[in-house]
Write an enzyme that holds these catalytic residues in place. Structure first.
Site, short mmCIF file in Angstrom:
data_model
loop_
_atom_site.label_atom_id
_atom_site.label_comp_id
_atom_site.label_asym_id
_atom_site.label_seq_id
_atom_site.Cartn_x
_atom_site.Cartn_y
_atom_site.Cartn_z
CE LYS A 204 -1.10 7.67 6.52
NZ LYS A 204 -1.00 5.90 5.94
CG ASP B 188 5.46 4.21 1.62
OD1 ASP B 188 6.02 4.73 2.72
OD2 ASP B 188 4.46 4.10 1.17
CG PHE C 152 -1.76 1.26 1.45
CD1 PHE C 152 -2.84 1.20 0.18
CD2 PHE C 152 -1.55 2.68 2.13
CE1 PHE C 152 -3.76 2.70 0.50
CE2 PHE C 152 -2.84 3.44 1.60
CZ PHE C 152 -3.19 3.37 0.85
C1 LIG Z 1 -0.90 5.94 4.03
C2 LIG Z 1 0.25 5.92 3.68
C3 LIG Z 1 0.27 6.12 2.79
C4 LIG Z 1 -0.25 7.88 1.91
O1 LIG Z 1 -0.54 8.77 2.46
P1 LIG Z 1 -1.51 9.67 2.12
O2 LIG Z 1 -1.15 10.75 3.28
O3 LIG Z 1 -2.69 8.77 2.79
O4 LIG Z 1 -1.29 10.09 0.09
C5 LIG Z 1 1.73 5.81 1.62
N1 LIG Z 1 2.77 5.15 1.70
C6 LIG Z 1 1.88 3.59 2.76
C7 LIG Z 1 3.13 3.39 3.62
C8 LIG Z 1 1.44 4.62 3.77
O5 LIG Z 1 0.73 4.12 5.17
#
Ligand SMILES: *Cc1c(COP(=O)(O)O)cnc(C)c1O
Length: 421
Positions: free
Chosen positions: A252, A223, A138
């Site tokens: 986040k 990520d 994700f």
């Molecule tokens: C939430 C998330 C994203 C995307 O972030 P948004 O602020 O919702 O665009 C990308 N990578 C990971 C691992 C995430 O948990």
């Protein structure tokens, strides 16, 4: 309560199926709905609220900046962006950072960075660059990112899909070796797969991956939008693996629970493939966001929230494993790192969603991922007492469900060892 729910459903796009709690206000780890009911926040907006709701120092930093200037665009310099980037460099160990807003934008930025690096530095023909991505990944919801999602509902009807991505099995080096070609410029992956169900990689996987990337001139792009900034009990999840990626993606919690702030971090030899006009964002690194994010990093450090996550995370996992034993055979697995735990429900007995709803009705906010996993990821400011309160409520909900199953003779009694394993 229903009037708010109905209005959102009537005037809003229907791209979510929220739990029926209408939040009115919140403070630290507690949330209150419009009818005055109190909830313990065991979700913290997927890590966006790692500092707790409206942390007083962060709110104060925002107010101070709001008395000066909020948004200028990157057409000019400002007084908060430099200090924020310097602090980010200090905590990540990377020489440079490129600020964006949402996590998905930062992932997009990292994809562009990897592709340009592949072309300019590695010498891959432009248009032939390949990025390896994990099955079950994700990374956000833009059209490029969903192109390589393995989740059908994320892709269905959104074609044509972007190319240049090859899949491997998470945690499986053989599958990475098989997917690598001369055009591979990066491996993009999460240090723990969150949406896939809080999947922790096998020990040693990241070390081998690091060696493979170095030997084959491939960027390791990590990520940590959800895992970073203390969530797993270290500043960054890659520290658990004893490695350092080439590119680190944050989001986040970087916005400290107040604003969307994300960033891509890398050393100059990688980052400097970006030149003026090659990439940008109107709001990325704005004065207000930088002030908030800088204060957020200081709070993490000065309030020792990372250490707290490690210590209380162990306590949370232990207590949830006790519930697993008591409420058997409802729960298949309890796993995670730091204050980030997935409770895997046996789908023969219950859906994660029905337990999430029962938890909400009893004053605990959590969220399911897929049909089977309940995610607990409270603010890192939570206390041991508050965790105990939340787990007691989970225990009650789980025991009630287990009792119903037993009454209905609806369980195959699984040997305890198999459950705990
Ligand atoms: C939430 C998330 C994203 C995307 O972030 P948004 O602020 O919702 O665009 C990308 N990578 C990971 C691992 C995430 O948990």
């Amino acid at each position: 309560m229903n009037e708010y729910i109905e209005r959102e459903a009537k005037y809003g796009a229907r791209n979510y199926a929220p739990v029926h709690v209408v939040v009115d206000h919140a403070k630290d780890c507690l949330v209150w709905d419009v009818d005055g009911r109190e909830y313990i926040d065991m979700m913290s907006a997927y890590s966006a609220v790692s500092h707790g709701h409206l942390h007083p120092r962060i709110v104060a930093a925002a107010h101070r900046q709001l008395a000066k200037v909020a948004v200028t665009s990157r057409a000019y310099f400002g007084t908060t962006l430099g200090p924020f980037l310097e602090k980010l460099s200090q905590v990540t160990g990377f020489e440079r950072a490129l600020p964006m807003n949402t996590g998905a934008e930062a992932v997009e930025t990292a994809i562009k960075l990897a592709r340009r690096w592949g072309n300019r530095v590695k010498g891959v023909f432009d248009g032939k660059q390949e990025i390896l991505v994990a099955r079950g990944n994700f990374h956000g919801r833009t059209s490029t990112i969903v192109s390589f999602s393995s989740e059908d509902s994320y892709r269905d009807g959104f074609g044509p899909l972007a190319t240049g991505f090859r899949h491997f099995d998470y945690g499986d080096m053989d599958s990475i070796r098989a997917a690598t070609t001369a055009n591979t410029c990066a491996v993009l992956l999460e240090p723990i797969q969150g949406e896939a169900g809080v999947l922790v990689p096998p020990a040693g996987f990241f070390k081998e991956l690091r060696e493979w990337c170095t030997a084959n001139d491939i960027l390791l792009v990590d990520d940590e939008v959800q895992a970073g900034l203390g969530r797993t009990g270290k500043w960054f999840a890659f520290e658990h693996e004893g490695i350092r990626p080439d590119v680190l993606i944050l989001g986040k919690a970087l916005g400290a629970g107040v604003l969307p702030v994300s960033a891509v971090c890398a050393d100059a030899k990688v980052m400097d493939v970006f030149t003026p006009n090659s990439h940008g964002s109107t709001f990325g690194g704005n004065a207000l966001a930088a002030a908030v994010a800088l204060e957020g990093l200081k709070v993490l450090e000065e309030e020792k929230l990372v250490e707290r996550s490690a210590e209380l995370g162990e306590h949370l996992i232990e207590r949830l494993r006790d519930v697993q034993v008591e409420a058997r055979p409802l729960i298949r697995d309890v796993r995670g790192r730091g204050l980030w735990v997935g409770v895997d429900i046996d789908p023969r007995y219950a859906t994660a969603r029905e337990l999430v709803e029962a938890l909400a009705a009893n004053g605990v906010l959590s969220k399911e991922t897929h049909e089977t996993v309940i995610r607990f990821a409270p603010p890192l400011t939570i206390t041991r007492e508050m965790i105990d309160r939340a787990v007691d409520i989970f225990r009650k909900v789980a025991m009630e469900k287990a009792a119903t199953l037993r009454r209905e003779g609806n369980t195959k009694e699984v040997p305890l060892a198999a459950v705990v394993d």
